[in-house]
Design a protein around this motif. Structure first.
Motif, PDB file in Angstrom:
ATOM      1  N   GLU A   7       0.455  -1.580   0.077  1.00  0.00           N
ATOM      2  CA  GLU A   7      -0.127  -0.002   0.223  1.00  0.00           C
ATOM      3  C   GLU A   7       0.819   1.469  -0.273  1.00  0.00           C
ATOM      4  O   GLU A   7       1.746   1.185   1.003  1.00  0.00           O
ATOM      5  CB  GLU A   7      -0.836  -0.139   1.435  1.00  0.00           C
ATOM      6  N   SER A   9      -0.593   4.149  -1.258  1.00  0.00           N
ATOM      7  CA  SER A   9      -1.010   5.735  -1.453  1.00  0.00           C
ATOM      8  C   SER A   9      -1.382   6.818  -1.178  1.00  0.00           C
ATOM      9  O   SER A   9      -2.031   8.057  -1.798  1.00  0.00           O
ATOM     10  CB  SER A   9      -2.936   5.445  -2.025  1.00  0.00           C
ATOM     11  N   TYR A  78      -1.158  -4.965  -4.929  1.00  0.00           N
ATOM     12  CA  TYR A  78      -1.121  -3.831  -4.581  1.00  0.00           C
ATOM     13  C   TYR A  78      -1.822  -2.551  -4.825  1.00  0.00           C
ATOM     14  O   TYR A  78      -2.736  -2.951  -5.707  1.00  0.00           O
ATOM     15  CB  TYR A  78       0.206  -3.394  -5.502  1.00  0.00           C
ATOM     16  N   THR A  79      -1.872  -1.654  -4.552  1.00  0.00           N
ATOM     17  CA  THR A  79      -2.695  -0.277  -3.808  1.00  0.00           C
ATOM     18  C   THR A  79      -2.769   0.534  -5.577  1.00  0.00           C
ATOM     19  O   THR A  79      -1.608   1.170  -6.184  1.00  0.00           O
ATOM     20  CB  THR A  79      -3.055   0.661  -3.094  1.00  0.00           C
ATOM     21  N   GLU A  80      -3.734   0.170  -6.403  1.00  0.00           N
ATOM     22  CA  GLU A  80      -3.701   0.576  -8.619  1.00  0.00           C
ATOM     23  C   GLU A  80      -4.246   2.362  -8.079  1.00  0.00           C
ATOM     24  O   GLU A  80      -4.075   2.425  -9.027  1.00  0.00           O
ATOM     25  CB  GLU A  80      -4.310   0.046  -8.759  1.00  0.00           C
ATOM     26  N   LEU A  88       1.560   6.106  -5.381  1.00  0.00           N
ATOM     27  CA  LEU A  88       0.488   4.909  -6.462  1.00  0.00           C
ATOM     28  C   LEU A  88       1.391   4.442  -7.324  1.00  0.00           C
ATOM     29  O   LEU A  88       1.236   2.950  -6.934  1.00  0.00           O
ATOM     30  CB  LEU A  88      -0.777   5.186  -7.005  1.00  0.00           C
ATOM     31  N   HIS A 110      -8.231  -1.994  -5.148  1.00  0.00           N
ATOM     32  CA  HIS A 110      -8.702  -0.219  -5.145  1.00  0.00           C
ATOM     33  C   HIS A 110      -8.625  -0.184  -3.717  1.00  0.00           C
ATOM     34  O   HIS A 110      -9.055  -1.102  -2.661  1.00  0.00           O
ATOM     35  CB  HIS A 110     -10.484  -0.668  -5.673  1.00  0.00           C
ATOM     36  N   HIS A 111      -8.052   0.962  -2.830  1.00  0.00           N
ATOM     37  CA  HIS A 111      -7.989   1.136  -2.037  1.00  0.00           C
ATOM     38  C   HIS A 111      -8.510   1.003  -1.204  1.00  0.00           C
ATOM     39  O   HIS A 111      -9.007   0.163   0.136  1.00  0.00           O
ATOM     40  CB  HIS A 111      -7.263   2.624  -1.620  1.00  0.00           C
ATOM     41  N   GLY A 114     -10.577  -2.537   0.449  1.00  0.00           N
ATOM     42  CA  GLY A 114      -9.187  -2.670   0.673  1.00  0.00           C
ATOM     43  C   GLY A 114     -10.107  -2.140   1.917  1.00  0.00           C
ATOM     44  O   GLY A 114     -10.229  -2.782   2.773  1.00  0.00           O
ATOM     45  N   ASP A 296      -4.121   3.731   6.940  1.00  0.00           N
ATOM     46  CA  ASP A 296      -3.661   2.618   5.750  1.00  0.00           C
ATOM     47  C   ASP A 296      -2.870   1.444   6.481  1.00  0.00           C
ATOM     48  O   ASP A 296      -2.363   2.387   7.183  1.00  0.00           O
ATOM     49  CB  ASP A 296      -3.845   3.942   4.750  1.00  0.00           C
ATOM     50  N   ILE A 301      -4.756  -4.398   1.233  1.00  0.00           N
ATOM     51  CA  ILE A 301      -4.153  -4.442   0.099  1.00  0.00           C
ATOM     52  C   ILE A 301      -4.002  -6.146  -0.047  1.00  0.00           C
ATOM     53  O   ILE A 301      -4.719  -6.268  -0.702  1.00  0.00           O
ATOM     54  CB  ILE A 301      -3.196  -4.071  -0.296  1.00  0.00           C
TER      55      ILE A 301
END
Ligand code: KG4
Ligand code: ZN
Length: 333
Positions: A7, A9, A78-80, A88, A110-111, A114, A296, A301
């Protein structure tokens, strides 16, 4: 399958390993909060550079703590998006680089999915369907959740997110970044009878929110005051109370509109005890992630990615990030 989750983001580098049989094996986090605090908010370029510095040592750390070799990792999540593009891209690049090196599949998460699924890591997870209240620094949404990837946005903020409103109000009161935890702390000393703030949009039908007016109300109250410590606490209390009462009213309305009585609360603001106390008055079940997974983290994730990888979802080796991305476009599992 053992999944490495990454993660990046915003201002936290989070990494974790989730095993689909054994659960969460390890997780590690580096928070950049101190670095950004002196600027009063997140500086995107500094965030990206710091993710670059932290990420590989964190990957090594979670592998070691899980007691596994990199060869035992079966997939990478992974966070896209959504999030800061530079931040990101650090996660995407490292994740895809490792996926190629280790020859394992990868998936972009998608964060907010998550966040929404973080409570599934707890001992007593909710069953579908439920209503989710997502309250973070960038999002405020009520979502009907019928399954993984089956999301219908019932309402969202028309302006500031709740976390953002907390951060801006804290800044106004001279408190440091991030404002949410600071406001929670000082509001304990606030006099509940001193100020009464409005509850925005509760008299209009629907489930949308608006918090920018409340922030302005806080500013006007503060400017007209003695600006002393007690006023700081009183404004913090009245602001929090108005926000949480508004969230309570809208959650109750979401229950009525959906005929559901199960609520999942997630995102940074869900760490707030005053909010939790208020929502405990709802007639229904309310679920939260543990405190450290409200904000976060890599675990959420890894978990969301593991579900998607197990369902056969694959990203391919593209270096693609989505700073803006609606949850409603996700694939149902
Ligand atoms: O989910 P998160 O870590 O990052 C985003 O995805 O945005 O949420 C961060 C936000 C910040 O605005 C922070 O002030 C807020 O969550 N927050 C809180 C608390 N802890 C974090 N707000 C109110 N009370 C808290 N205890
Ligand atoms: Zn978040």
């Amino acid at each position: 399958m053992r999944v490495l989750g990454i993660e990046t983001s915003c201002d936290e580098t989070g990494v974790a390993i989730y095993d689909t049989d054994q659960g969460l094996l390890s997780h590690a986090l580096y928070s950049q909060v101190e670095m950004h605090a002196r600027y009063g908010g997140v500086v995107p370029e500094l965030a990206s550079r710091d993710h670059v510095r932290r990420i590989i040592p964190l990957v090594e750390k979670v592998l070691e703590e899980a007691g596994i070799h990199s060869k035992e990792v079966g997939g990478i999540a992974y966070t896209e998006g959504p999030g800061l593009i530079g931040a990101l891209l650090v996660g995407v690049s490292v994740a895809q680089g490792l996926a190629w090196t280790w020859q394992v599949p990868s998936v972009g998460v998608h964060h907010m999915e998550g966040h929404l699924l973080a409570c599934m890591l707890e001992d007593n997870p909710p069953s579908f369907p439920f209503v989710a209240l997502l309250v973070s620094g960038g999002h405020t949404q009520l979502v009907r959740v019928d399954g993984v990837g089956q999301y219908k946005i019932l309402g969202e903020t028309l302006d500031d997110a709740v976390g953002e409103a907390f951060d801006k109000t804290a800044k106004l009161l001279g408190l440091s970044y991030p404002g949410g935890p600071m406001i929670e702390k000082i509001s304990l000393n606030g006099n509940p009878k001193q100020y009464k703030f409005p509850r925005p949009m509760v008299n209009r039908p629907g489930l949308d929110f608006s918090f920018s007016g409340l922030k302005t109300f806080a500013r006007n109250t503060w400017e007209a005051s003695e600006k002393d410590e007690q006023t700081q606490a009183d404004v913090a209390y009245a602001f929090s109370e108005a926000v949480f009462d508004t969230l309570f009213i809208k959650c109750k309305r979401a229950f009525q509109e959906t005929n559901l009585d199960r609520l999942v609360v997630a995102g940074g603001v869900s760490a707030n005890e005053q909010l939790r106390e208020r929502l405990s008055e709802l007639s229904g079940e309310v679920y939260y992630p543990r405190q450290e997974f409200c904000t976060d983290n890599g675990a959420m994730i890894a978990y969301a990615g593991a579900i998607r990888l197990m369902a056969g979802e694959r990203k391919g080796l593209s270096f693609h990030a989505q700073p803006r991305w609606t949850m409603e476009s996700l694939k149902a599992i």
